[in-house]
Design an enzyme around this catalytic site. Sequence first.
Site, PDB file in Angstrom:
ATOM      1  N   ALA A 107       0.938  -1.011   0.067  1.00 53.11           N
ATOM      2  CA  ALA A 107       0.038  -0.086  -0.130  1.00 53.11           C
ATOM      3  C   ALA A 107       0.721   1.361   0.023  1.00 53.11           C
ATOM      4  CB  ALA A 107      -0.981   0.197   1.143  1.00 53.11           C
ATOM      5  N   LYS A 108       0.451   2.459  -0.068  1.00 52.41           N
ATOM      6  CA  LYS A 108       1.032   3.624  -0.065  1.00 52.41           C
ATOM      7  C   LYS A 108       0.034   4.767   0.218  1.00 52.41           C
ATOM      8  CE  LYS A 108       5.501   4.927  -0.193  1.00 52.41           C
ATOM      9  NZ  LYS A 108       6.629   4.039   0.327  1.00 52.41           N
ATOM     10  N   GLY A 109       0.338   5.965   0.927  1.00 53.09           N
ATOM     11  CA  GLY A 109      -0.403   6.928   1.051  1.00 53.09           C
ATOM     12  C   GLY A 109       0.276   8.072   0.930  1.00 53.09           C
TER      13      GLY A 109
END
Length: 418
Positions: A107-109
Site C-alpha cells: 500500500a502507500k499513502g
Amino acid sequence: MSMSVGEQVFDGVRKLIDDVCDRICVAEACRLRLAECKREVTVHFPVRMDDDTVRVFTGFRVLHSDARGPAKGGIRYHPDVTLDEVKALAALMTLKTAVADIPYGGAKGAVICNPKLLSQNELERLTRRYAAEITLFIGPETDIPAPDVGTNPQIMAWIMDTFSMGRGHSVPAVATGKPLEIGGSRGRFEATGRGCMIAALLAAKHVGINAGEATVAVQGFGNVGAVAAKLLADEGCRLIAVSDSKGGVYNPKGLDIELLSAEKKETGSIAGFKNADTITNAELLKLGCDILVPAAFEHQIVKANATSVRARLIIEGANNPITHEADRILGDNGILVVPDILANTGGVIVSYLEWVQGLQFLFWEEEEVNGYLKRILTKAFAEVLQTAHQEKVDMRTAAHIVALRRLASAIALRGIFP
Ligand code: NAD
C-alpha cells in the site's frame, strides 16, 4: 495524449510485472489483478491554519494488493506527489514484501503538501484530519502505514493516536515507525541501512570481495546512507567517499565515520569535512571502489554515466537509483547490482517486526530484532541468487520472479470471491 510522470512510473511498474509474468507463465487472472490497485482512495479535507484561514488539502491511500496479508506502506508528504505515483509505490511495496516473504501486501499513502512550510501545529492538524479521513481503510488487520519522504515518527504517533481515539483504546499496531515510547521497535531507525550492510556483505562474499579489505563509496548521508556507511565501516570496510545534497568528500586512505557524523550534526552537511578532498556527486559515482551504495534518490545512474561506473558491486539503498537503460550497461560491464526491492527492504522487515510486537504487546531487545532482520534478509538474498542462477537472469529480474511466484500462488490459492 502524453502520460504524466506519475502515470509513466506506474506504467513502468506494470510493464515490469507484465514482463516477468510472461517469463514465468503466470495465470492471466493473476496478471490482470496485479495490473490494477485493489483500492484507490482520494480525500479532500479542510485544515485550519495558524492564521485562522482554512485550506483544503488532497490526500491518497492506495492498497495495491492484500493477497499475501494486510497491506503495508508508507505515507509521503510532498508538494508534487500524484495518485499515479502513489499507485506505483504501492505496487512496489507488494513486490518488496513478497521478496522478503513477510505476510504483507502493498500500500502507500500521501498528502499533497510541503511539510517544511507548515508549523508543527498545522502539521498535527493536517495529519489528524487525514488519518480521520482514511480511518475506515487503515487498521492493524487491513492496511498499516509507516513513515516515508516528508513524514517521521511523530507523524506516526499522531496517526496512531487519532485511530486509537476512534476505537476507544490504544492500537499500537495500526502504524509502524513510531517512537519507542508508544510501541516503536528497537532497531527500526537503523533498519534500512542495516539491511543494506547485510546485503552488501552477502553480495561481497558472492563475488569474492573480502569485506575487511573492501572500499566503499556512499551517495547520500541521510537515514539510509549514513547508517549503511557506519555499519559497513564497523565491519572493517574502508569508507573512501560520501556525499549529500551539498557535495561530497573523498579520501582513498579512509574517512572516519564518527568524525563525519559529528560534522553532519554540527553543520548539517558532510561537505566541509576536513582531511579529505572535495568531490562532486557525479564524481563519487565514477570512483574506482568495491562497493557503491546509491542512497540518495532515484535516477542517479543513467545511460549517460553508467559506462563510467567502476564499482564492482552496487547496493541500491535508494528506490530506483538506476534507470532501466543504465542497468543493462552495468550488467554488460560485469557489475553486480543488488536491486532496491531486496537491498532496501530492511525498513519494511523491521516495520513488520514492530507490528508483530504491537499485536502481542511484547517488545524485544534490539539484538533480537536485528537477528530476525538478518535471518529474513539472508534467506531472501539466497532465494534471489538461486533464482538468478536457475533462470540465467540478473538479480533484479530474479527478485521480481521470486515475488511474482509467491503472489501468483497466493492469488490462485485464495481464488475469486464469490
Ligand atoms: P534522507 O532524507 O534521510 O536522506 C537523503 C540523503 O540524500 C540526504 O543526506 C541528502 O542530503 C542526500 N541528497 C539529496 N540530494 C542529493 C544529491 N543530489 N546527491 C547526493 N546526495 C543527495 O532519506 P532516506 O530515508 O535516507 O532515503 C534515501 C532513499 O532511500 C530514498 O530513495 C528513499 O525512498 C529510500 N528508502 C528509504 C527507506 C527508509 O527506511 N528511510 C526505506 C527504503 C527506501
